[in-house]
Design a protein around this motif. Structure first.
Motif, PDB file in Angstrom:
ATOM      1  N   HIS A 150      53.861  34.249  39.898  1.00  0.00           N
ATOM      2  CA  HIS A 150      54.075  35.408  39.302  1.00  0.00           C
ATOM      3  C   HIS A 150      55.390  36.282  37.769  1.00  0.00           C
ATOM      4  O   HIS A 150      54.901  35.843  37.317  1.00  0.00           O
ATOM      5  CB  HIS A 150      53.396  36.129  39.780  1.00  0.00           C
ATOM      6  CG  HIS A 150      53.888  37.377  39.228  1.00  0.00           C
ATOM      7  ND1 HIS A 150      54.662  38.978  38.900  1.00  0.00           N
ATOM      8  CD2 HIS A 150      52.460  38.992  39.081  1.00  0.00           C
ATOM      9  CE1 HIS A 150      54.457  39.675  38.692  1.00  0.00           C
ATOM     10  NE2 HIS A 150      53.173  39.707  38.562  1.00  0.00           N
ATOM     11  N   ARG A 163      48.583  33.959  34.876  1.00  0.00           N
ATOM     12  CA  ARG A 163      47.502  35.412  35.069  1.00  0.00           C
ATOM     13  C   ARG A 163      46.858  34.722  36.750  1.00  0.00           C
ATOM     14  O   ARG A 163      45.670  34.665  37.076  1.00  0.00           O
ATOM     15  CB  ARG A 163      46.074  35.237  34.136  1.00  0.00           C
ATOM     16  CG  ARG A 163      46.753  36.089  32.662  1.00  0.00           C
ATOM     17  CD  ARG A 163      45.749  35.606  31.758  1.00  0.00           C
ATOM     18  NE  ARG A 163      44.122  36.185  32.349  1.00  0.00           N
ATOM     19  CZ  ARG A 163      43.583  36.205  31.561  1.00  0.00           C
ATOM     20  NH1 ARG A 163      43.236  35.906  30.443  1.00  0.00           N
ATOM     21  NH2 ARG A 163      42.179  37.153  32.055  1.00  0.00           N
ATOM     22  N   SER A 214      44.981  34.812  39.752  1.00  0.00           N
ATOM     23  CA  SER A 214      43.968  35.586  40.745  1.00  0.00           C
ATOM     24  C   SER A 214      44.535  34.927  43.075  1.00  0.00           C
ATOM     25  O   SER A 214      44.246  34.062  42.816  1.00  0.00           O
ATOM     26  CB  SER A 214      42.893  35.127  40.536  1.00  0.00           C
ATOM     27  OG  SER A 214      41.354  35.531  42.124  1.00  0.00           O
ATOM     28  N   ALA A 248      49.758  40.465  47.414  1.00  0.00           N
ATOM     29  CA  ALA A 248      48.833  40.885  46.057  1.00  0.00           C
ATOM     30  C   ALA A 248      49.294  42.850  45.378  1.00  0.00           C
ATOM     31  O   ALA A 248      49.380  42.395  44.331  1.00  0.00           O
ATOM     32  CB  ALA A 248      47.202  41.318  46.559  1.00  0.00           C
ATOM     33  N   THR A 264      48.391  41.746  42.335  1.00  0.00           N
ATOM     34  CA  THR A 264      47.721  41.033  41.417  1.00  0.00           C
ATOM     35  C   THR A 264      45.861  41.204  42.051  1.00  0.00           C
ATOM     36  O   THR A 264      45.921  41.138  43.898  1.00  0.00           O
ATOM     37  CB  THR A 264      48.013  39.645  41.542  1.00  0.00           C
ATOM     38  OG1 THR A 264      49.245  39.612  41.586  1.00  0.00           O
ATOM     39  CG2 THR A 264      47.552  38.443  41.879  1.00  0.00           C
TER      40      THR A 264
END
Length: 223
Positions: free
Chosen positions: A22, A27, A29, A50, A55
């Motif tokens: 991060h 980006r 997942s 998350a 995220t």
């Protein structure tokens, strides 16, 4: 920015991995996989990660596969989680082929989403008991996926393991620099209300904080 599917359990290494990626601008997942492990409580800590990083996060249900993986303390209810100590303790805690399963699922997701990477938080020393944590395994896995997904995935899609040469105490130091809240991570294989403090992963957690000279905020059930 690279699009990256990160396999995250909620343990220290994978939570630091998520924070690291991060911070680097990926980006992200996040993907957790329930393979029938008794310590699936760890996924709550993945969810917290998350939310903290804003995220996306999914938990894939593969619980039924646990019945096909007997003889180890993680997926077989007939095998107790031993306290740390000795070669037998390490072997009982290994789920053979686990990373093959987890990474295959993550790679399929990444291929479908046209992602650039699949990331895993393997650290130096993991391969001592789990051969599918080694650099040799990851190289072979990536070679296999280049054949399996030829024409159906981005050409450069591959599994990356940023910490594979780093011992756990160095990962803790990185986590400190990134502001990882250690009380929001879970290591214990027993999956009780508190981390037991004496199983193999609790032992690694405690000794790694000591080596890093970082205060361990974890409340353990046993000293």
């Amino acid at each position: 920015m690279d699009r990256t599917v990160a396999v995250i359990s909620g343990g220290m290494d994978s939570v630091v991995l998520a924070h690291h990626l991060h911070a680097e601008g990926h980006r992200l997942s996040l993907l957790s996989i329930d393979y029938g492990q008794r310590h699936r409580k760890e996924h709550e800590f993945a969810r917290r990660t998350a939310r903290r990083l804003n995220t996306p996060h999914e938990v894939t249900d593969l619980r039924s596969i646990g019945t096909l993986l007997p003889g180890n303390a993680l997926t077989d209810s007939e095998v107790g989680v031993p306290d740390h100590g000795g070669e037998v303790s390490g072997v009982v805690n290994v789920v053979p082929n686990r990373n093959v399963i987890l990474l295959s699922v993550a790679f399929a997701k990444a291929a479908a989403e046209r992602a650039d990477n699949v990331a895993i938080g393997t650290v130096a020393g993991d391969a001592d008991t789990g051969p599918d944590c080694s650099a040799e395994f990851l190289a072979a896995f990536n070679a296999m996926e280049r054949v399996a997904c030829a024409g159906f995935a981005p050409e450069n899609l591959a599994v990356i393991a940023p910490f594979i040469r780093m011992p756990k105490h160095e990962v803790i130091l990185l986590g400190e620099a990134l502001g990882v809240p250690w009380q929001e991570t879970w290591s214990c294989f027993r999956g009780g209300d508190e981390q037991c403090g004496v199983c193999a992963t609790c032992y690694d957690r405690r000794t790694s904080f000591e080596k890093a000279n970082v205060q361990d905020p974890t409340v353990y059930a046993r000293d």
